[in-house]
Design an enzyme around this catalytic site. Sequence first.
Site, PDB file in Angstrom:
ATOM      1  N   ASN A 142     -85.950 -35.098  75.384  1.00 28.51           N
ATOM      2  CA  ASN A 142     -85.534 -36.549  76.050  1.00 28.51           C
ATOM      3  C   ASN A 142     -86.376 -37.955  75.548  1.00 28.51           C
ATOM      4  OD1 ASN A 142     -84.459 -38.610  77.484  1.00 28.51           O
ATOM      5  ND2 ASN A 142     -86.357 -38.102  78.818  1.00 28.51           N
TER       6      ASN A 142
ATOM      7  N   TYR B  36     -83.977 -47.348  65.449  1.00 27.50           N
ATOM      8  CA  TYR B  36     -83.184 -46.429  66.280  1.00 27.50           C
ATOM      9  C   TYR B  36     -82.291 -45.601  66.492  1.00 27.50           C
ATOM     10  CZ  TYR B  36     -82.833 -45.930  71.546  1.00 27.50           C
ATOM     11  OH  TYR B  36     -82.030 -44.984  72.379  1.00 27.50           O
TER      12      TYR B  36
ATOM     13  N   ALA C  58     -90.255 -36.304  80.873  1.00 29.49           N
ATOM     14  CA  ALA C  58     -89.636 -36.274  82.468  1.00 29.49           C
ATOM     15  C   ALA C  58     -90.381 -37.258  83.088  1.00 29.49           C
ATOM     16  CB  ALA C  58     -89.747 -34.386  82.151  1.00 29.49           C
ATOM     17  N   SER C  59     -91.404 -37.862  82.374  1.00 27.51           N
ATOM     18  CA  SER C  59     -92.766 -38.586  83.894  1.00 27.51           C
ATOM     19  C   SER C  59     -91.334 -40.243  84.502  1.00 27.51           C
ATOM     20  CB  SER C  59     -93.549 -39.318  82.416  1.00 27.51           C
ATOM     21  OG  SER C  59     -92.850 -39.829  81.729  1.00 27.51           O
TER      22      SER C  59
ATOM     23  N   ASP D 255     -97.807 -35.325  72.800  1.00 23.75           N
ATOM     24  CA  ASP D 255     -96.859 -36.869  71.917  1.00 23.75           C
ATOM     25  C   ASP D 255     -96.440 -36.924  70.527  1.00 23.75           C
ATOM     26  OD1 ASP D 255     -96.732 -39.136  69.852  1.00 23.75           O
ATOM     27  OD2 ASP D 255     -98.800 -39.279  70.981  1.00 23.75           O
TER      28      ASP D 255
HETATM   29  P1  NAP Z   1     -88.253 -44.581  79.328  1.00 25.43           P
HETATM   30  O1  NAP Z   1     -88.124 -44.551  80.809  1.00 25.43           O
HETATM   31  O2  NAP Z   1     -89.270 -45.508  78.204  1.00 25.43           O
HETATM   32  O3  NAP Z   1     -88.633 -43.283  79.292  1.00 25.43           O
HETATM   33  C1  NAP Z   1     -89.649 -42.787  77.848  1.00 25.43           C
HETATM   34  C2  NAP Z   1     -89.909 -41.268  78.164  1.00 25.43           C
HETATM   35  O4  NAP Z   1     -90.820 -40.828  77.222  1.00 25.43           O
HETATM   36  C3  NAP Z   1     -91.285 -41.544  79.199  1.00 25.43           C
HETATM   37  O5  NAP Z   1     -90.844 -40.097  79.727  1.00 25.43           O
HETATM   38  C4  NAP Z   1     -92.602 -41.762  78.394  1.00 25.43           C
HETATM   39  O6  NAP Z   1     -93.735 -40.884  78.799  1.00 25.43           O
HETATM   40  C5  NAP Z   1     -91.609 -40.306  76.888  1.00 25.43           C
HETATM   41  N1  NAP Z   1     -92.389 -40.832  76.359  1.00 25.43           N
HETATM   42  C6  NAP Z   1     -92.460 -41.596  75.307  1.00 25.43           C
HETATM   43  N2  NAP Z   1     -93.344 -41.973  74.082  1.00 25.43           N
HETATM   44  C7  NAP Z   1     -93.532 -40.797  74.362  1.00 25.43           C
HETATM   45  C8  NAP Z   1     -94.021 -39.307  72.814  1.00 25.43           C
HETATM   46  N3  NAP Z   1     -94.717 -40.435  71.693  1.00 25.43           N
HETATM   47  N4  NAP Z   1     -94.410 -38.146  73.832  1.00 25.43           N
HETATM   48  C9  NAP Z   1     -94.513 -38.016  74.710  1.00 25.43           C
HETATM   49  N5  NAP Z   1     -93.279 -38.799  75.341  1.00 25.43           N
HETATM   50  C10 NAP Z   1     -93.257 -39.232  75.088  1.00 25.43           C
HETATM   51  O7  NAP Z   1     -87.029 -44.860  78.431  1.00 25.43           O
HETATM   52  P2  NAP Z   1     -85.397 -43.645  78.610  1.00 25.43           P
HETATM   53  O8  NAP Z   1     -84.267 -45.389  78.760  1.00 25.43           O
HETATM   54  O9  NAP Z   1     -85.895 -43.193  80.178  1.00 25.43           O
HETATM   55  O10 NAP Z   1     -84.706 -42.858  77.358  1.00 25.43           O
HETATM   56  C11 NAP Z   1     -85.102 -41.937  77.389  1.00 25.43           C
HETATM   57  C12 NAP Z   1     -84.088 -41.193  76.500  1.00 25.43           C
HETATM   58  O11 NAP Z   1     -82.868 -41.781  76.139  1.00 25.43           O
HETATM   59  C13 NAP Z   1     -84.619 -41.894  75.284  1.00 25.43           C
HETATM   60  O12 NAP Z   1     -84.771 -41.011  74.602  1.00 25.43           O
HETATM   61  C14 NAP Z   1     -83.765 -43.188  75.139  1.00 25.43           C
HETATM   62  O13 NAP Z   1     -83.718 -43.298  73.405  1.00 25.43           O
HETATM   63  C15 NAP Z   1     -82.406 -42.042  75.489  1.00 25.43           C
HETATM   64  N6  NAP Z   1     -81.524 -43.507  75.476  1.00 25.43           N
HETATM   65  C16 NAP Z   1     -81.921 -44.273  76.462  1.00 25.43           C
HETATM   66  C17 NAP Z   1     -80.983 -45.295  76.858  1.00 25.43           C
HETATM   67  C18 NAP Z   1     -81.024 -46.428  77.991  1.00 25.43           C
HETATM   68  O14 NAP Z   1     -80.090 -47.080  78.188  1.00 25.43           O
HETATM   69  N7  NAP Z   1     -82.037 -45.853  78.348  1.00 25.43           N
HETATM   70  C19 NAP Z   1     -79.616 -45.742  76.007  1.00 25.43           C
HETATM   71  C20 NAP Z   1     -79.238 -44.291  75.001  1.00 25.43           C
HETATM   72  C21 NAP Z   1     -80.477 -43.357  74.392  1.00 25.43           C
HETATM   73  P3  NAP Z   1     -95.251 -41.041  78.124  1.00 25.43           P
HETATM   74  O15 NAP Z   1     -95.299 -42.843  78.351  1.00 25.43           O
HETATM   75  O16 NAP Z   1     -95.892 -40.934  79.289  1.00 25.43           O
HETATM   76  O17 NAP Z   1     -95.828 -40.234  77.233  1.00 25.43           O
END
Ligand code: NAP
Length: 247
Positions: free
Chosen positions: A90, A155, A14-15, A63
């Site tokens: 998420n 993925y 959620a960051s 994590d």
């Molecule tokens: P993002 O901007 O990269 O954010 C990812 C979030 O996950 C951050 O809050 C990150 O915080 C946390 N995270 C990453 N690794 C982690 C770990 N090992 N443990 C705990 N927290 C972790 O990604 P987003 O685009 O918002 O995507 C969110 C979700 O939607 C994901 O599951 C992604 O696969 C899915 N999704 C995204 C898209 C897209 O187009 N963006 C499309 C389809 C699905 P920290 O780094 O501080 O841990």
Amino acid sequence: MGDLDSKVALVTGASRGIGKAIALDLAANGADMAICARSLQGLQETATAIRELGRKVECYAVDLGDTEAINGTVAHVFEEFGRIDILVNNAGVTRDTLLPRMSESHWDDVINVNLRGSFFFTKAASRVMIKQRSGSIISISSVVGVVGNAGQCNYAASKAGLIGMTKSLAKELCVRGIRVNAVAPGFIETDMTEALSEDAREKALANIPMGRLGTPGDIAHAVTFLAGDASSYMTGQVVSVCGGMVM
Ligand code: NAP
């Protein structure tokens, strides 16, 4: 307030990006929030915005690769809030490359965070929900988990795995009053997609009938709907939010 008054929601990742938008939308609809990511510092901005909405919020550094930390986090959330009504799995990562170059760590990192971590969060939170005899679990999958994508077999496997887990748990937990659904986003503007080349972006846009990338808010609205009573007859569903990319 809103539909989610007096509910407690736990959102991973959620960051920033989609997770941050989900946390803010759930809070705007009345939920008190437990928010997680690896970096506490990263969560502070989300927490400040939730407090400005008048909702309680606690931040947890965890994590998703660490099962013990996941169990500890859920225990702390229960201690602090006394219940868990909504879990949003998420947090997710990508390590894209073609099969010949895909290493053990490319595969393991993605499966461990996206699928394994979500499984253990679900297992721990569902124990609380089973006692309550109510709850809504929502996992953020991807259209890639439905249709596949070259260079993303790790993925896509993790996201298809979340769909299989969602449908199985929907059947298993229904009798306990718990609904389990997934949201499959298309191409959403976040840090995750910012890394893509201009060429990849153009190609993605060409496949979206609505002619635009999605916003984190587009996903958040679907999650809030699945979290609340407006979707009380829905379980085991995969809701695509993708501008028509997959239909
Ligand atoms: P993002 O901007 O990269 O954010 C990812 C979030 O996950 C951050 O809050 C990150 O915080 C946390 N995270 C990453 N690794 C982690 C770990 N090992 N443990 C705990 N927290 C972790 O990604 P987003 O685009 O918002 O995507 C969110 C979700 O939607 C994901 O599951 C992604 O696969 C899915 N999704 C995204 C898209 C897209 O187009 N963006 C499309 C389809 C699905 P920290 O780094 O501080 O841990």
